[in-house]
Enzyme design. Structure first.
Site, short mmCIF file in Angstrom:
data_model
loop_
_atom_site.label_atom_id
_atom_site.label_comp_id
_atom_site.label_asym_id
_atom_site.label_seq_id
_atom_site.Cartn_x
_atom_site.Cartn_y
_atom_site.Cartn_z
N THR A 70 0.85 -1.00 -0.14
CA THR A 70 0.06 0.00 0.06
C THR A 70 0.83 1.29 -0.02
O THR A 70 0.53 2.05 -0.54
CB THR A 70 -0.94 -0.10 1.38
N SER A 194 3.69 -6.42 -3.43
CA SER A 194 3.54 -6.56 -2.01
C SER A 194 4.12 -8.14 -1.88
O SER A 194 3.34 -9.08 -2.35
CB SER A 194 2.19 -6.32 -1.54
N ALA A 195 4.93 -8.16 -1.17
CA ALA A 195 5.63 -9.48 -0.72
C ALA A 195 4.82 -10.76 -0.14
O ALA A 195 4.76 -11.73 -0.42
CB ALA A 195 6.71 -9.28 0.36
N HIS A 196 3.71 -10.09 0.60
CA HIS A 196 2.94 -11.09 1.23
C HIS A 196 2.11 -11.85 0.23
O HIS A 196 1.21 -12.59 0.73
CB HIS A 196 2.08 -10.63 2.54
N CYS A 320 -22.96 -7.81 2.64
CA CYS A 320 -23.12 -8.28 3.87
C CYS A 320 -22.03 -8.69 4.95
O CYS A 320 -21.98 -8.89 5.86
CB CYS A 320 -23.93 -9.60 3.81
#
Length: 460
Positions: A70, A194-196, A320
């Site tokens: 991010t 992003s590494a994850h 929801c």
């Protein structure tokens, strides 16, 4: 317990774990220092940067490690916009970008910039022609994801890059979902990851900026990472991220073939096993490990709980399941059904037995949720003389407004209308989607004292 949500975060790759543990002993010192421990830390950091740059397809000095994916997005967009401020303050994004891109766009707009959103088709894909139409003389930057994070549709990055290049506009590509799995798309000016997402540790992002792209890092100046990412580098995590990226790239070809076959099985089996289901996303140009489908008359949160109880971890874009009670912006932009939405994203190594068991569990879980919510049971309708009916679903959340509509549509004659009163934002998307699935006519939305009135005409 099968984990089927790798699009959110992939399990830590064994290579990442091994590299992380080793680097904890060697990479703790300040890499900016000239003593032995600092030089050792610098060597680890430089080696990780070279490995990541090779995977991305850029020079090591073009790549910056950031504290998250991010942060890489925010820094990339703000830096490119600031660097090209003299050109203008117009930003172009697609309507299905990750929220980090859309939040950056909103911040830019709040600061006086302008933003154009490029629409997508029903499969979730943009077109290069649509990007070409919105590019202007004052366009400072365009953004496009390599593949969508919710439905898996791959975007035509090369085509969009070509029209951006012709217009002299840099293109930022969010490759979070494809790095390590798919070849890096050509033509990008800035790229983030992003590494994850690929099996590295969380807390490591990467930002690559091609030489020649005007870029001015925002925020207080910092000496580290070329001034583009402030703060002390997390060298053990960076080393683990680079090692796992190299490992998953080596496995990608074989795993992509294997996972695509498993996902093909899910795509074909779910509509046969579960009635009233819409499989969304492009059936061909898609990520090999991801499939998304939506079930009529189902509360997404309840369905996810039922699947969790049965031992499966999946995610959803249904309103929801969110605190905002609004449908996923991706599903909304596509114009597809959002209620009862399920995203299955398989990690590397997923066994066929786990997929088979998921397909065995899913129909029972959906049936139980529908029964609990009072979903309509198919029956031969007997039309009443009334030409129109009004259903008051005010104060009721998804999927109740659609369930109430389905229960009474057979009570009006062909050509008659049903008006659904609803103040649930999801109804604006789900009622037209229900009409498309049921071959009924969605007449439109009208203002009401509370919420909106959605008018449906019975055709069959």
């Amino acid at each position: 317990m099968p984990y089927f949500d790798t699009a959110s975060s992939a399990p830590l790759h064994p290579v990442a774990r091994q590299a992380l543990l080793a680097a904890l002993d060697e990479g703790w010192a300040d890499p900016a220092r000239l003593y032995r421990e600092g030089r050792r830390a610098r060597l680890l950091l430089d080696s990780a940067r070279e490995a990541a740059a090779e995977a991305v397809g850029c020079r090591p000095d073009e790549l910056t490690f950031t504290p998250s994916g991010t942060r890489a997005v925010h820094s990339g967009i703000s830096g490119a916009l600031a660097g090209r401020r003299r050109v203008g303050r117009h930003l172009v994004v697609s309507s299905v970008e990750h929220s980090s891109v859309l939040h950056s766009a909103a911040a830019h707009e709040a600061q006086g910039g302008s933003v154009s959103e490029v629409p997508v088709d029903r499969s979730g894909a943009v077109s290069a022609a649509a990007y070409a139409e919105v590019l202007r003389e004052d366009t400072a930057l365009a953004c496009l994801q390599s593949a969508n994070h919710e439905v898996g549709t791959e975007q035509p990055v090369a085509g969009v890059a070509e029209v951006c290049r012709a217009a002299g506009v840099p293109l930022l590509v969010d490759a979070a979902q494809t790095l390590g799995r798919e070849p890096v798309p050509a033509g990008w000016s800035l790229l983030v990851g992003s590494a994850h997402k690929w099996g590295g540790p969380s807390g490591v992002g990467l930002l690559a900026v091609r030489k020649g792209v005007r870029f001015a890092a925002q925020g207080p100046a910092d000496e580290r990472e070329s001034g583009r990412a402030a703060g002390f580098e997390n060298i053990p995590a960076i080393v683990a991220a680079a090692a796992s990226l190299r490992a998953v790239r080596a496995e990608a070809a074989a795993e992509s073939v294997r996972l695509r076959a498993l996902v093909d099985r899910i795509r074909a089996a779910v509509p046969e096993l579960v009635p009233d289901v819409e499989v969304v996303g492009d059936p061909v140009r898609r990520l090999p490990h991801l499939v998304t489908f939506s079930c009529l008359y189902v509360d997404g949160e309840t369905l996810l709980h039922e699947l969790d109880r049965a031992g499966f971890s999946v995610s959803s874009g249904s309103s929801c399941t969110s605190s905002t009670l609004t449908p996923s912006h991706v599903l909304r932009a596509m114009g597809v059904l959002s209620e009862g939405n399920v995203r299955v994203s398989l990690p590397n190594g997923t066994a066929q037995e786990d997929v088979d068991r998921f397909l065995d569990v899913l129909p029972r879980a959906v049936a139980e949720v529908r029964e609990r919510l009072g979903a309509p049971v198919p029956a031969s309708p007997s039309p009443a003389p009334a030409a129109s009916l009004v259903v008051d679903a005010l104060g009721k959340r998804c999927p109740i407004p659609v369930i109430e509509l389905a229960k009474v549509i057979g009570e009006v004659p062909v050509g008659g209308t049903v008006t659904v009163l609803s103040d649930d934002e999801a109804a604006r998307l789900d009622i037209p989607a229900w009409c498309a699935m049921r071959e009924q006519e969605y007449v439109g939305e009208e203002p009401a004292d509370r919420g909106s009135a959605y008018v449906v005409r019975r055709l069959v």
